[in-house]
Write a protein that holds these residues in place. Structure first.
Motif, PDB file in Angstrom:
ATOM      1  N   ILE A   1       0.836  -1.164  -0.061  1.00  0.00           N
ATOM      2  CA  ILE A   1      -0.065   0.183   0.056  1.00  0.00           C
ATOM      3  C   ILE A   1       0.971   1.145   0.185  1.00  0.00           C
ATOM      4  O   ILE A   1       1.743   1.353   0.763  1.00  0.00           O
ATOM      5  N   SER A   2       0.469   2.163  -0.955  1.00  0.00           N
ATOM      6  CA  SER A   2       1.318   3.515  -0.994  1.00  0.00           C
ATOM      7  C   SER A   2       0.861   4.573  -0.381  1.00  0.00           C
ATOM      8  O   SER A   2       1.560   5.480   0.135  1.00  0.00           O
TER       9      SER A   2
ATOM     10  N   HIS B   1      -3.986   2.665  10.801  1.00  0.00           N
ATOM     11  CA  HIS B   1      -3.055   1.871   9.798  1.00  0.00           C
ATOM     12  C   HIS B   1      -3.872   0.826   9.112  1.00  0.00           C
ATOM     13  O   HIS B   1      -4.578   0.235   9.388  1.00  0.00           O
ATOM     14  N   VAL B   2      -3.663   0.806   7.647  1.00  0.00           N
ATOM     15  CA  VAL B   2      -4.332   0.080   6.963  1.00  0.00           C
ATOM     16  C   VAL B   2      -3.528  -1.194   6.526  1.00  0.00           C
ATOM     17  O   VAL B   2      -2.344  -1.014   6.166  1.00  0.00           O
ATOM     18  N   THR B   3      -4.143  -2.164   6.324  1.00  0.00           N
ATOM     19  CA  THR B   3      -3.463  -3.418   5.753  1.00  0.00           C
ATOM     20  C   THR B   3      -4.318  -3.990   4.902  1.00  0.00           C
ATOM     21  O   THR B   3      -5.401  -3.928   4.608  1.00  0.00           O
ATOM     22  N   ALA B   4      -3.738  -4.959   4.027  1.00  0.00           N
ATOM     23  CA  ALA B   4      -4.547  -5.673   3.015  1.00  0.00           C
ATOM     24  C   ALA B   4      -4.070  -6.906   2.717  1.00  0.00           C
ATOM     25  O   ALA B   4      -2.919  -7.519   3.206  1.00  0.00           O
TER      26      ALA B   4
ATOM     27  N   GLN C   1       2.216  -4.732   5.014  1.00  0.00           N
ATOM     28  CA  GLN C   1       2.645  -3.868   6.017  1.00  0.00           C
ATOM     29  C   GLN C   1       1.673  -2.941   6.529  1.00  0.00           C
ATOM     30  O   GLN C   1       0.767  -2.625   5.626  1.00  0.00           O
ATOM     31  N   ARG C   2       1.700  -2.355   7.800  1.00  0.00           N
ATOM     32  CA  ARG C   2       0.918  -1.258   8.005  1.00  0.00           C
ATOM     33  C   ARG C   2       1.295  -0.115   7.282  1.00  0.00           C
ATOM     34  O   ARG C   2       2.405   0.179   6.959  1.00  0.00           O
ATOM     35  N   LEU C   3       0.290   0.763   7.038  1.00  0.00           N
ATOM     36  CA  LEU C   3       0.627   2.195   6.532  1.00  0.00           C
ATOM     37  C   LEU C   3      -0.163   3.111   7.436  1.00  0.00           C
ATOM     38  O   LEU C   3      -1.469   3.087   7.239  1.00  0.00           O
ATOM     39  N   PRO C   4       0.482   4.080   8.095  1.00  0.00           N
ATOM     40  CA  PRO C   4      -0.346   5.271   8.701  1.00  0.00           C
ATOM     41  C   PRO C   4      -0.557   6.434   7.484  1.00  0.00           C
ATOM     42  O   PRO C   4       0.372   6.567   7.029  1.00  0.00           O
ATOM     43  N   PHE C   5      -1.790   6.835   7.389  1.00  0.00           N
ATOM     44  CA  PHE C   5      -2.092   7.836   6.393  1.00  0.00           C
ATOM     45  C   PHE C   5      -1.587   9.229   6.811  1.00  0.00           C
ATOM     46  O   PHE C   5      -1.727   9.954   6.031  1.00  0.00           O
TER      47      PHE C   5
ATOM     48  N   ALA D   1       8.371  -1.753   6.090  1.00  0.00           N
ATOM     49  CA  ALA D   1       7.524  -2.683   5.346  1.00  0.00           C
ATOM     50  C   ALA D   1       8.722  -4.178   4.959  1.00  0.00           C
ATOM     51  O   ALA D   1       9.692  -3.821   5.029  1.00  0.00           O
ATOM     52  N   ARG D   2       7.954  -5.140   4.823  1.00  0.00           N
ATOM     53  CA  ARG D   2       8.741  -6.374   4.550  1.00  0.00           C
ATOM     54  C   ARG D   2       9.415  -6.048   3.082  1.00  0.00           C
ATOM     55  O   ARG D   2       8.579  -5.329   2.261  1.00  0.00           O
TER      56      ARG D   2
END
Length: 420
Positions: free
Chosen positions: A297-298, A373-376, A390-394, A417-418
């Motif tokens: 996730i970007s 945090h967003v994951t997928a 990986q988690r992403l804080p926006f 991120a991994r």
């Protein structure tokens, strides 16, 4: 309830060698063997049994364990119903502490099958209030066995499977003989109490699948009511403590979608190992769920009642994947806490090109909160679901560090991120 106390019998409770039997309104405890044993081998029971409204392996008050020394319910026949969506149909079942023993065990071998059996609305491993764990081994053990529905999408169909000393649900063929295929696990509370909010974890983990025969199983789903809550599992950290664990020998096609998986000791979804598995170019590797690559996730930007998510999936070329998105709480104990997905946000699809790259630009119908945090996950056409991304804080505060460099006391940075 009529109590049948087997402490002086020296035998199992009920041995069923017919079909279409109904058990209702009984307390079955303290037997030297299985509480209810339904056996179709050798031309025995044809199936169609109904077990509803019983206390098995627990005292009549529903407050303390009084286990049978075998399984609470042992099933070796098809088309059985254990519990039901109506609260009056609920069984409260506590298993013993012996190895490979469970509240409910399905075993489809020796010429028998368990196809078409249903487990709904029960409390497995807890007291009658669903608030205290009374600890047997596994909540439900299937192995070998296929075609079992655990829970469901209808209101009241989900089970509370919590407070057990090993796993909530285990799909494993002893000796890896036979298969545990095409079972469905939906709408259950695994590791939480009957309210779905308080911790009541299973000690080794939430759901475990082992051996190559563990294929084509479905955990959750995007339909309303299909997702499970799988949380607070794994107090015995040496086992990995994952929400859902496919051991290194497990098979493929196990779809793990739209569940609320959070606050487990280990990974939310673990494919083979207790640590995250890095992505690899073109995703050619094999293993449980073919070690499907996870998305990157970007950006994740909240809108009014929605969230705009962008990123990429690097995987098998010229393939269309289903993506599921999740939010996680803003405050995590430490930056590299294992990866999970607390709240299901929605789904979308992405198609990879000839180089194995697929960019996605999607909007899901749930707005995330500040700092969440967003994951997928990614699921291929064969039902192989990845680990969480990986988690992403926006958002970060401040947006950048001091001009002279260095994080300083107020610096913020994204967790690593991994490898992609």
């Amino acid at each position: 309830l009529v109590e049948i106390d087997g402490s002086q019998s020296g035998s199992l409770g009920f041995l069923v060698l017919t079909d279409n039997t109904v058990f209702r309104g009984l307390v079955i405890n303290r037997f030297s063997g299985n509480g209810i044993d339904i056996d179709a081998t050798g031309g025995g029971a044809a199936g169609g049994h109904v077990i509803r409204g019983n206390f098995i392996g627990i005292n009549p008050a529903g407050t303390a364990a009084a286990p049978n020394t075998g399984y609470g319910v042992f099933v070796r026949s098809p088309n059985n119903t254990i519990g039901g969506a109506n609260p009056a149909d609920r069984n409260v079942i506590v298993g013993p502490g012996g190895a490979f023993e469970a509240c409910v065990r399905f075993e489809g071998d020796s010429g028998a099958t368990v196809d078409g059996s249903i487990v709904q609305g029960n409390y497995l491993g807890t007291n009658a209030a669903g608030t205290v764990g009374l600890g047997g081994q596994d909540g439900i053990f299937i192995g070998p066995g296929s075609g079992v529905l655990i829970g469901g999408t209808a209101p009241g169909a989900g089970n509370v499977i919590s407070g057990n000393a090993v796993y909530g649900i285990r799909l494993l063929s002893p000796g890896c003989i036979g298969s545990t295929a095409n079972n469905t696990i939906q709408g259950n509370f695994i590791g939480v109490d009957a309210t779905g909010t308080a911790p009541l974890g299973n000690a080794f983990g939430g759901v475990s699948m082992g051996c190559a025969g563990a294929t084509g199983n479905q955990i959750g789903g995007t339909a309303a009511g299909a997702g499970n809550i799988i949380a607070y599992n794994g107090s015995v950290q040496a086992t990995g403590g994952a929400g859902v664990h496919l051991d290194p020998a497990a098979g493929t096609g196990n779809a793990i979608r739209a569940n609320a998986i959070f606050s487990n000791v280990g990974l939310g979804i673990a494919l083979g190992f207790i640590d995250p598995v890095p992505n690899d170019p073109l995703d050619p590797d094999s293993g449980p769920n073919n070690l499907q690559n996870f998305p990157i996730i970007s950006s994740a930007t909240p809108g009014t009642g929605s969230t705009h998510i962008m990123g990429a999936l690097h995987s098998t070329p010229s393939t269309t994947y289903a993506l599921d998105f999740f939010s996680n709480v803003a405050c995590i104990p430490f930056p590299h806490e294992y990866l999970e997905g607390r709240t299901y946000l929605g789904s979308g699809v992405v198609a990879t090109d000839g180089t194995g790259t697929g960019f996605f630009d999607l909007t899901v119908p749930v707005q995330i909160g500040a700092g969440e945090h967003v994951t997928a996950t990614a699921t291929d056409p064969g039902g192989n679901t990845s680990e969480f991304s990986q988690r992403l804080p926006f958002t970060t505060a401040p947006a950048s560090g001091a001009p002279t460099g260095g994080g300083g006391a107020s610096g913020a940075r994204e967790p690593h991120a991994r490898p992609a």
